[in-house]
Design an enzyme around this catalytic site. Sequence first.
Site, mmCIF file in Angstrom:
data_model
loop_
_atom_site.group_PDB
_atom_site.id
_atom_site.type_symbol
_atom_site.label_atom_id
_atom_site.label_comp_id
_atom_site.label_asym_id
_atom_site.label_seq_id
_atom_site.Cartn_x
_atom_site.Cartn_y
_atom_site.Cartn_z
ATOM 1 N N CYS A 65 0.848 -1.201 0.000
ATOM 2 C CA CYS A 65 0.000 0.000 0.000
ATOM 3 C C CYS A 65 0.880 1.246 0.000
ATOM 4 O O CYS A 65 1.881 1.296 -0.721
ATOM 5 C CB CYS A 65 -0.954 -0.031 1.191
ATOM 6 S SG CYS A 65 -0.126 -0.069 2.796
ATOM 7 N N SER A 66 0.558 2.244 0.816
ATOM 8 C CA SER A 66 1.380 3.456 0.904
ATOM 9 C C SER A 66 2.490 3.307 1.934
ATOM 10 O O SER A 66 3.657 3.573 1.655
ATOM 11 C CB SER A 66 0.511 4.670 1.267
ATOM 12 O OG SER A 66 -0.343 5.017 0.205
#
Length: 320
Positions: A274-275
């Site tokens: 993800c981030s």
Amino acid sequence: MSVRSLRWPRQKAFLAVISLVVAVLLAVPGWLTPATAASQATVQFVAPTWAAERLNNKQLKILDVRTNPLAYIEGHLPGAVNIADAAYRGPNGFLPVQIWDPEKLASLFGRAGVSNNDTVLVYSDGNDVLGATLVAYLLERSGVQNIAVLDGGYKGYKDAGLPVTKEYPRYQAARFAPKDNRAFRVDIKQVEQLTGKSTFVDPRPPALFSGEQQVFIRNGHIPGARNIPWPTFTEANNANESLKNPHKLKPLSELKAILEAKGVTPDKDVIVTCSTGREASLQYLVLKHLLKYPKVRIYEGSWTEYSASNLPVETGPDRV
């Protein structure tokens, strides 16, 4: 020539072949092989009534991981200790928001009164369930065997009319032995080797996934990744306003259908990215512990690390 002298060259040749096979197996990096060993931990998503029925159980430790301390002070589950999910991460000398080393994680858990042998319930509140799922993942990574996430979060618990308090619990710090199970995650070198082989799931918003939203050093996603935004796993966007809750999971049958529509099936070696590793924790737990996918790992460095490398970037929506 004796029979013994005829056998000896054959035995030498056989031993040479065996030695070569062993050498080749040892030369193959273990991290190229999908993680198939099942976790010894149990991670559940439990109903508010499950929590309320166990409030007097001394073996149950409750972590309130809400970021705003005033939210905790205003009201919390009886016995809950507040330690925000942000406390478990920080800079590592290069990257921001990276998970602390095992010793520091152990210190944080111990200060909250958690030992390795406790059952731990984690909950959060607000816009997302991700603080709770991140800490649940870190508990598993650190060797805790029995972990629960409060399905519906603090709001769901309070809305059910179950007991809350403003009283602070009196407790003793516990001894938490540092542990670190690397089989649950991959690093950037593994990501480079596994791109195009493993199935990468990216739960970020579509604008970040596609690269349209310019946030990072480089923008886009790992080539071939499947974009399944994390809110699709929850009731965050329920059409019925009264049922909207980003802490409440959808039925498992719906989650399975969402994954299968993207080609994410139990036979795949799945890596969730993800981030910063926080969003990935929800889908990691659901795939591994609720849907029982046998090969699921998390890329903790995620796009924060990947975007700072020279590895290939793909832009646009996913192709599935």
